[in-house]
Design an enzyme around this catalytic site. Structure first.
Site, PDB file in Angstrom:
ATOM      1  N   GLU A 123      13.881  -1.229 -10.559  1.00  0.00           N
ATOM      2  CA  GLU A 123      13.344  -0.322  -9.540  1.00  0.00           C
ATOM      3  C   GLU A 123      14.552   0.137  -8.739  1.00  0.00           C
ATOM      4  OE1 GLU A 123      12.760   1.079  -6.192  1.00  0.00           O
ATOM      5  OE2 GLU A 123      11.860  -0.832  -5.588  1.00  0.00           O
TER       6      GLU A 123
ATOM      7  N   CYS B 271      13.137   2.346  -0.179  1.00  0.00           N
ATOM      8  CA  CYS B 271      13.441   3.121  -1.384  1.00  0.00           C
ATOM      9  C   CYS B 271      12.521   4.322  -1.513  1.00  0.00           C
ATOM     10  CB  CYS B 271      13.346   2.236  -2.621  1.00  0.00           C
ATOM     11  SG  CYS B 271      11.746   1.447  -2.873  1.00  0.00           S
TER      12      CYS B 271
ATOM     13  N   GLY C  40      17.460  -2.125  -6.523  1.00  0.00           N
ATOM     14  CA  GLY C  40      18.695  -1.775  -5.844  1.00  0.00           C
ATOM     15  C   GLY C  40      19.161  -0.393  -6.232  1.00  0.00           C
TER      16      GLY C  40
END
Length: 469
Positions: free
Chosen positions: A238, A272, A216
């Protein structure tokens, strides 16, 4: 599909989460909004299950393969529900389900290696590996199933039980996945809990949890790490990315334009490790902007359930607000929208695929993580300047270099301050490779054998060469 044993903690009937379809902006279902106090019971069950689960590696491998088969059997239901609550095109949801099954199958075939140490002494020293204990897996809304599997598959293979918490924006497909796996796994090995904060914070801080793995934002990751520190639980984080794509002056724009565009706009830019900034040399900057803008203007945007859709809506209202805000700020500071730059009319959380040029380098859309269908293309005069700019944020997840001379491109890629660098493509990962960020983009390693060992601790036995009297 047979009715499986439920993997969920008991819900509190008076508290429910409304789940919104981002293509319409309307709630279409609900999920339990569970109370933090319920976690004691959930984690106690995980601890009981862990003792049996860790004892039989061969049975675990069989169970993980059966889990993969079960996921593939349920792919229609999982994919459609995922698209409904998350918004991504149905083809991308099917790919996510397939990746979930593939990860289970991959980790079913991995086992830690026992190692004999030779340090010159007569003592025999042997290193084996033991599971750390119950794992908390906290997962965001952009890839709910795929990222859940990235956490629970190695944890299962290592012999750990898992408590899985999805985002409150996307709880339904994860709950369904939990039910599918519950038909295969022993009771308590996987429990899915859903709810608003402080459920996640309480889960991370619970003394029965020995490893917290979270994907997140950077601020939330810091909060998770702080919560886990109270019990000295291991953390794997992560976090965000602001990946730069550096184009060299020998790049063939026509050949790379499609790959570059989709490296930025897959899943509506909500990845991401998506390309979030492009640095193009002055000689071809206008050509790059035009090539990307043409694709942004012509791509089909709509409901993910429509077979013709290539880009769906932004996944939720708060994220749509963020995307609109950073775009508006950039335009107010002098940027120009070569394509898009605005919300689309009508229902749902749709934002026009946007290519920005003439963007001030200190704009939030450059220095932060827009996490949406907006891509700034920045002009550079010399390569050192581009590399310095690419490295000039607090993020360090991934990056890429694009050019015809592969040796030169590789040399530039090795100068990027990130965990993974690609050449002439971006955001492609093998199940066997490590995935980790530097700087604010993460702590710990996921993927491949590294992901397995992240869920284990070493255990050493020293034995003398003969009976000591």
């Amino acid at each position: 599909m047979p009715t499986p044993r439920s993997p969920h903690a008991p819900g509190h009937r008076a508290a429910r989460l409304a789940v919104v379809d981002p293509a319409t902006g309307e709630a279409f279902d609900e999920a339990p909004d569970q109370r933090p106090e319920e976690l004691d019971q959930v984690i106690a069950r995980a601890q009981r299950a862990w003792h049996g689960w860790r004892a039989d590696p061969a049975a675990r491998a069989v169970a993980l393969r059966a889990c993969a088969d079960a996921v593939e059997t349920a792919d229609d239901d999982l994919a459609r529900l995922l698209t409904r609550e998350q918004g991504k095109p149905l083809a991308e949801s099917y790919a996510e389900v397939a990746r979930t099954a593939a990860r289970l199958r991959y980790f079913a075939d991995l086992a830690p290696r026992t190692r004999r140490l030779d340090d010159g002494r007569p003592m025999r020293s042997e290193v084996t590996w033991r599971p750390v204990g119950p794992v908390a897996a906290i997962v965001p809304w952009n890839f709910p199933l795929q990222l859940a599997a990235a956490k629970f598959a190695p944890a299962f293979a290592a012999g750990n039980a898992v408590v899985l918490k999805p985002s409150p924006h996307t709880p339904l497909a994860t709950r369904l996945l939990g039910s599918v796996l519950a038909a295969v796994l022993p009771e308590g090995v996987l429990t899915v809990v859903t709810g608003r904060e402080p459920l996640g914070a309480r889960l991370a801080a619970h003394p029965g949890i020995r490893h917290v793995t979270f994907t997140g934002s950077v601020p939330t990751g810091r909060a998770v790490a702080g919560a886990a520190s109270a019990t000295l639980a291991r953390v794997t984080l992560e976090l965000g990315g602001n990946d730069a794509a550096v184009l060299l002056d020998d790049v063939d724009v026509d050949r790379i334009a499609d790959r570059l565009f989709w490296a930025a706009f897959r899943n509506c830019g909500q990845v991401c490790m998506a390309v979030k900034r492009v640095y193009a040399p002055a000689r071809i900057h206008a050509e790059v902007v035009e090539a990307l803008a043409q694709r942004a203007k012509s791509v089909a945007v709509g409901s993910g359930l429509d077979p013709g859709t290539r880009i769906g809506p932004v996944s939720n209202a708060p994220q749509l607000g963020r995307v609109a805000r950073v775009t508006r700020q950039a335009l107010a500071a002098g940027a120009r929208a070569a394509a898009g730059g605005h919300r689309l009319d009508g229902a749902g959380f749709f934002f026009a695929p946007t290519i920005l040029t003439d963007v001030p380098p200190d704009s939030r859309v450059v220095t932060g993580e827009q996490f949406g269908p907006v891509l700034p293309v920045l002009l550079y005069q010399n390569l050192d300047e581009a590399v310095e700019a690419a490295n000039g944020t607090g993020y360090g997840l991934g990056g890429s270099v694009w050019g015809t001379d592969l040796d030169r491109a590789e040399a530039v890629a090795k100068r990027l301050e990130c965990g993974t660098a690609w050449i002439n493509h971006h955001a492609e990962l093998s199940l066997a490779q490590p995935f980790a960020g530097v700087k604010d983009s993460g702590v710990g390693v996921a993927g491949g054998p590294w992901g397995l060992y992240g869920n284990l601790r070493p255990f050493v036995v020293h034995r003398p060469p003969e009976v000591e009297v």
